[in-house]
Write an enzyme that holds these catalytic residues in place. Sequence first.
Site, PDB file in Angstrom:
ATOM      1  N   ASP A   9       0.862  -1.184   0.000  1.00 19.63           N
ATOM      2  CA  ASP A   9       0.000   0.000   0.000  1.00 19.63           C
ATOM      3  C   ASP A   9       0.898   1.234   0.000  1.00 19.63           C
ATOM      4  O   ASP A   9       1.676   1.448   0.931  1.00 19.63           O
ATOM      5  CB  ASP A   9      -0.898  -0.012   1.237  1.00 19.63           C
ATOM      6  CG  ASP A   9      -2.072   0.953   1.118  1.00 19.63           C
ATOM      7  OD1 ASP A   9      -2.062   1.785   0.190  1.00 19.63           O
ATOM      8  OD2 ASP A   9      -2.986   0.875   1.953  1.00 19.63           O
ATOM      9  N   ASP A 104      -3.210   2.493  -5.947  1.00 15.35           N
ATOM     10  CA  ASP A 104      -2.052   2.562  -5.053  1.00 15.35           C
ATOM     11  C   ASP A 104      -1.894   1.356  -4.126  1.00 15.35           C
ATOM     12  O   ASP A 104      -1.135   1.420  -3.161  1.00 15.35           O
ATOM     13  CB  ASP A 104      -2.104   3.840  -4.220  1.00 15.35           C
ATOM     14  CG  ASP A 104      -3.345   3.917  -3.337  1.00 15.35           C
ATOM     15  OD1 ASP A 104      -4.235   3.057  -3.486  1.00 15.35           O
ATOM     16  OD2 ASP A 104      -3.425   4.839  -2.508  1.00 15.35           O
ATOM     17  N   GLU A 105      -2.567   0.245  -4.402  1.00 16.76           N
ATOM     18  CA  GLU A 105      -2.393  -0.933  -3.546  1.00 16.76           C
ATOM     19  C   GLU A 105      -2.692  -2.216  -4.307  1.00 16.76           C
ATOM     20  O   GLU A 105      -3.490  -2.239  -5.246  1.00 16.76           O
ATOM     21  CB  GLU A 105      -3.275  -0.851  -2.302  1.00 16.76           C
ATOM     22  CG  GLU A 105      -4.756  -0.809  -2.583  1.00 16.76           C
ATOM     23  CD  GLU A 105      -5.585  -0.837  -1.306  1.00 16.76           C
ATOM     24  OE1 GLU A 105      -5.295  -1.672  -0.425  1.00 16.76           O
ATOM     25  OE2 GLU A 105      -6.519  -0.023  -1.202  1.00 16.76           O
TER      26      GLU A 105
END
Length: 451
Positions: A9, A104-105
């Site tokens: 993350d 973003d993860e």
Amino acid sequence: MQRWVIHVDMDAFFASCEQLTRPTLRGRPVLVGGASGRGVVAGASYEARTFGARSAMPMYQAKALIGMRGVVVSPRFAVYRAASQRVFSILERMGGTVEKISIDEGFVEPPELYGASASEVDTWAQRLRAVIRDETGLPASVGGGAGKQVAKICSDLAKPDGIYLCAASEHEEKMYPLPVGRLWGVGPVTRTKLQQLGVETIGDLARMSEREIDISLGTTVGRSLWRLAQGHDDREVAPRAIAKQISVEHTYPKDLVTSRAVDTAIIRASRESHRRLLDDGRGARTVSVKLRMADFRIESRSATLPYATDNLDTVTATALKLARYPDEVGPIRLVGVGLSGLEDARQDILFPELDRVVPVKDTDFEVGVSDPHDSDLEISTTDESPTAIGWRATQDIWHPDYGHGWVQGLGHGKITVRFETRTTGPGKVRTFDTNDALLSSADPINSLDWS
């Protein structure tokens, strides 16, 4: 032997990208969103979070929390997408199959870690974070466990910029004391129901009997949550199907009977669908509004834009134009906003003020950053509308003598630009006439300065 699922993350991703490419912002509270103060926060740096600011918070509220040292910058999704692509290419190179959760993860399950010790996994995770930092300049938190659920919880516990691992043998020790709301699938309604049963922690849920679970939460969702709480999670890491649309809808306990109530509901659904769009990383060409009336009639209307957008003002304004009101269709019970026609290519709006619901007059602004020796910072950013010549607050700019920069101040016929990129360190400020022929709009991606 234990499997190890890794969840990566990126920390405060949007704000971290801004601090990476605009070194003057490093160490300062940064909010990503409309510089005017309308709308919601798309991203908040950890410096801003220490004051209580967070993503999805109304911008006016977040600005009040961070005070005079805070800086608000307009989002640059082209930069975030470019950074995301580089991060996920690293994950694929080092971890094999990648399950992307959002921009973003994501998850990986490196074959080399099957049966590895926690120490060996920690070494691998340290190497992964170092490669991400070296190749992107961005911080990442890494969590690892025997399944996706635990890995996700661990990455949350690792933040910011750290590693947290939970071996299968440590599940009761590390997971059971945590609030039950940490589990995927436990939202506000389920959490309230569990609290009424005296279930506060993951351990409380795990210790319930199967009969208690069936009665209180049902045999499908309830048993799934129960098994996750106990550490049983055999879901594989696999690429997710690409979503064709994003939608959010809410059913209201009381019928909406005024235009204002309907507008408020549409704005709420627009913001939530827009947030999911940002997580997805694409833009949308079609905006749809769904209404269900008190008599259960359903009406849906949609509009297609000439370009794919991820601009909140555009989404909201389009949805409001599609609205129907109680004086036309009767009391309304459900309101939803959907986004479809999702595309990777996205066009910045040349005249974003044309898409706004509420027109605002042009005003001067100054973004609150200064040279390092300045002790006081002041932010008086009041409008990101372009000037007559087209400049906007925090816009990327190019000058043949000074290179790449961004608009820090504008007013009274003058424009102040700070020239800096990822590789320059904090840049110098120069002031020009707004009609200076040597100034031109720049591609935001160039601020990454990646060869």
